[in-house]
Structures are given as C-alpha cells and as structure tokens.
Design an enzyme around this catalytic site. Sequence first.
Site, PDB file in Angstrom:
ATOM      1  N   GLN A  89      35.488 -45.681  62.309  1.00  0.00           N
ATOM      2  CA  GLN A  89      35.784 -45.383  63.557  1.00  0.00           C
ATOM      3  C   GLN A  89      36.893 -44.603  63.976  1.00  0.00           C
ATOM      4  O   GLN A  89      37.148 -44.291  65.620  1.00  0.00           O
ATOM      5  CB  GLN A  89      35.210 -47.211  64.378  1.00  0.00           C
ATOM      6  CG  GLN A  89      34.143 -47.343  64.333  1.00  0.00           C
ATOM      7  CD  GLN A  89      34.372 -48.723  65.068  1.00  0.00           C
ATOM      8  OE1 GLN A  89      35.551 -48.978  65.086  1.00  0.00           O
ATOM      9  NE2 GLN A  89      32.970 -50.098  64.787  1.00  0.00           N
ATOM     10  N   HIS A 151      37.974 -50.612  65.056  1.00  0.00           N
ATOM     11  CA  HIS A 151      38.923 -51.546  65.956  1.00  0.00           C
ATOM     12  C   HIS A 151      40.176 -51.087  66.192  1.00  0.00           C
ATOM     13  O   HIS A 151      41.069 -50.981  65.913  1.00  0.00           O
ATOM     14  CB  HIS A 151      38.729 -52.566  66.639  1.00  0.00           C
ATOM     15  CG  HIS A 151      37.170 -52.867  65.722  1.00  0.00           C
ATOM     16  ND1 HIS A 151      37.483 -54.840  65.839  1.00  0.00           N
ATOM     17  CD2 HIS A 151      36.400 -52.815  66.163  1.00  0.00           C
ATOM     18  CE1 HIS A 151      36.009 -55.408  65.749  1.00  0.00           C
ATOM     19  NE2 HIS A 151      35.008 -53.579  65.706  1.00  0.00           N
ATOM     20  N   GLU A 245      33.220 -56.361  78.174  1.00  0.00           N
ATOM     21  CA  GLU A 245      34.195 -57.269  79.088  1.00  0.00           C
ATOM     22  C   GLU A 245      35.209 -56.289  80.001  1.00  0.00           C
ATOM     23  O   GLU A 245      34.666 -54.974  79.147  1.00  0.00           O
ATOM     24  CB  GLU A 245      35.469 -58.608  78.851  1.00  0.00           C
ATOM     25  CG  GLU A 245      34.686 -59.324  77.623  1.00  0.00           C
ATOM     26  CD  GLU A 245      36.620 -60.344  77.959  1.00  0.00           C
ATOM     27  OE1 GLU A 245      35.814 -61.386  76.980  1.00  0.00           O
ATOM     28  OE2 GLU A 245      37.279 -59.853  78.264  1.00  0.00           O
ATOM     29  N   TYR A 255      44.235 -62.535  77.234  1.00  0.00           N
ATOM     30  CA  TYR A 255      42.419 -61.871  77.846  1.00  0.00           C
ATOM     31  C   TYR A 255      41.707 -62.870  76.917  1.00  0.00           C
ATOM     32  O   TYR A 255      40.679 -62.416  76.716  1.00  0.00           O
ATOM     33  CB  TYR A 255      42.565 -60.341  77.863  1.00  0.00           C
ATOM     34  CG  TYR A 255      43.006 -59.918  79.278  1.00  0.00           C
ATOM     35  CD1 TYR A 255      42.362 -59.754  79.905  1.00  0.00           C
ATOM     36  CD2 TYR A 255      44.242 -59.704  79.097  1.00  0.00           C
ATOM     37  CE1 TYR A 255      43.105 -59.637  81.586  1.00  0.00           C
ATOM     38  CE2 TYR A 255      45.008 -58.892  80.280  1.00  0.00           C
ATOM     39  CZ  TYR A 255      44.434 -58.970  80.911  1.00  0.00           C
ATOM     40  OH  TYR A 255      44.907 -58.695  82.261  1.00  0.00           O
ATOM     41  N   TYR A 266      28.504 -62.122  64.513  1.00  0.00           N
ATOM     42  CA  TYR A 266      27.305 -61.066  63.850  1.00  0.00           C
ATOM     43  C   TYR A 266      26.192 -61.560  63.213  1.00  0.00           C
ATOM     44  O   TYR A 266      26.317 -62.023  62.059  1.00  0.00           O
ATOM     45  CB  TYR A 266      27.290 -59.419  63.220  1.00  0.00           C
ATOM     46  CG  TYR A 266      27.804 -59.004  64.292  1.00  0.00           C
ATOM     47  CD1 TYR A 266      27.480 -58.316  65.147  1.00  0.00           C
ATOM     48  CD2 TYR A 266      29.379 -58.373  64.377  1.00  0.00           C
ATOM     49  CE1 TYR A 266      28.456 -56.786  66.425  1.00  0.00           C
ATOM     50  CE2 TYR A 266      30.226 -57.803  65.033  1.00  0.00           C
ATOM     51  CZ  TYR A 266      30.016 -57.278  66.045  1.00  0.00           C
ATOM     52  OH  TYR A 266      30.408 -55.966  66.983  1.00  0.00           O
TER      53      TYR A 266
END
Length: 371
Positions: A89, A151, A245, A255, A266
Amino acid sequence: MNKLISFSALASALLLASAVVNAQTIQTEKSVLSIEKVAEGLEHPWGLAFLPDGRMLVTERAGKLRLVNTDGSLSAPLQGLPDIVVNGQGGVLDVVLHPDFASNKQFYFSFNQPGENGSSTAVALATLSDTAISDLKIVFSANPKFESRHHFGGRLVIQDNNYLFITLGDRGQRRDDAQTLDNHHGKVIRLHLDGSVPTDNPYVKDAAVLDDIWSYGHRNIQGAALHPATGELWTHEHGPQGGDEINVTRATLNYGWPMITYGEEYGGGTIGQTKKAGLEQPMHYWVPSIAPSGMSFYLSDAIPGWKDSLLVGSLKFGQLVRLELNGEKVSHEERIMIGQRIRDVRQGPDGAVYLLTDQINGQILRLKAAN
C-alpha cells in the site's frame, strides 16, 4: 479555511477538455449524471490537485508524479523525486497545493520513505515545473520506521493557510501503537506549513507525548476534508473486517482503535469492544466494510440536489457514496455504482466531481449533470 485561488481558466479548460470519451449516464436519486473518462494510463493513481492553469497534478502509488494536460494527455513522470519505497500500500500517496501556489509553485506530497529499519510515511514540500520538482524539503517523517506493506494513511489537508494535517495508519502489525503517544502510528499530525510544530498543539507541554500529535486511536485514515462551515477536520478510516468509520477529528481525542471497533478480525474473531468510556464513537460506520478512500464535501450547485453532501469513494464495491448530513449525523446514504475501485474524490473548480480509479491502467473520471 484555505486561501481561494482564481480558477476561472481551470474551470473553462475542464469543461472544454477534448480527451473525454465513453460518456455514459447514471440515474441517481437527485440527478441524472454523465460520467466521462478524462484521462487514463495512470498506474494506481492516489491523489489529485487542480492547477490554476487548467492542468492536474496526480500522484501514482507506483512512485511517480505526473501532470495531466487539459486534453487528457499525460506528461512524462516528473524528475527530482526523493527515494521512495513502493511496496504493498506504500508509494507516492496524496498531493495538495501550497496556499500561495499561484506565486510560489510549491506543493506537498506524501510518500513511503525508506529508513534504516524499514519505511514510514513522510511529507515533502517541493517546487513544481513542467518536467521536474525542485527545492525539495522533508517537512515530516513518521517514527518509527518499520518493515510493513500496510496502513500508511497519507492524506493531507491544509487548514486556515497555516496548518498542515497529516493522517497516519497503524502499519498493520503495530495496531497497539495507536494507543501510545510516543510514536506516530495511528495518529493525526498537525504542523505549520514549514514543518514546525505549532505552539498551541495539544501536547507541546507534555514531555511524554510527541509534540506534533493531534489525535490518536486511528487504524488507517485515507480520507480527510475540512467541514465547510466549521473548518474542522473530518476523516474516515478503514476498519478491519467491517467497522469503517467517519469521525470529526478533534485535538486530544482517542478514537479507540484497537480497543473499540465495529469490525472483527479477518476470518472472524472479536477485537476489543464496540463501546468504552472515554473513547470516541464514530459519527458514522459501515458493516460490512466499503473500504473507503478519498473524501470531499460537495459545495457546488452544478449537480442538482448534491450541495452540502459528503462524498466518499469505495474501493471494495466500486462505488461513490453520497451522504446527506444533519449536523454531525448522517441522515441519508446513497450508493452510486461506478464499477471501478475509487481511490480519490475531488470537487473540481467547474463543479464536477472527479474520481481516481485504483488500477494498473488508472483513470480520471468526471461526474457532472447530464445535459
């Protein structure tokens, strides 16, 4: 709010762009829209910025920056980029113009920066020319560096012509770092535009906390935008299996990740709880996940019925999600099928909505009211 630049030339150029092909119409709840392909040939495009002269500056996760001309043609990859780790990513991520871009030609971009023990999200400030970038300065580098393909966060937002918000992910295997304040994983960062730490940042007087942290307890934020009325930062983040979210992202608030989530591991298995005292509940969440990426408030009258909607891209379902708001609550959700993974969502100066598709032959699509 961000300084306004005159975009009249850009709006005209976008409306007259000759590269549009394969126009189709889409029936939505409020309007009939046309969807047009403005450009293609981008390798996993990630972020988009509109230039005052009518061109666009686009990042490609594969480690490139390109200019998109008003006829839809692509420049060669711009020269002068720093060392970049393209892995999973990670690569070149978001891009945003400096508020004084019209005079200084400066812009910011986020990318996966190599280091001794791995890599991490970094942000550079650079000067743009037609063929290269120059005067590059690293204004932020996340710590610690870590070997992971996952991430990175990476969305960039400028507030009040003075502050730069940077969103960061938990790097996958380091999820518990999101709850500790001695690292950058799973945080939102707030800096001045030169990379210095604002003296009114919430933790500057706490020696145990990194001075640049704004909020924490995030998993992987890939959408961020300023609310048009309040000027506050709104973000969305990926949950695990379920639990994506949207949050109004305020200073010092926790949060919750991974202590609370509406998702699960998963393949199944609980993660923490759904609610816990002292941890923020999401303003809105999705189960199952839509894999959100890119977010923009729509502020134009050009598409009837859409003004003041919040637009979110969906990687998983190939949709544009339109949310109607009542204050800080979602009153209605509409799913608009695009049929391709949507990586970024931007309102153009012409009032159209521009989408980046996340694929090897990535495209820029334009949604506008059908004639």
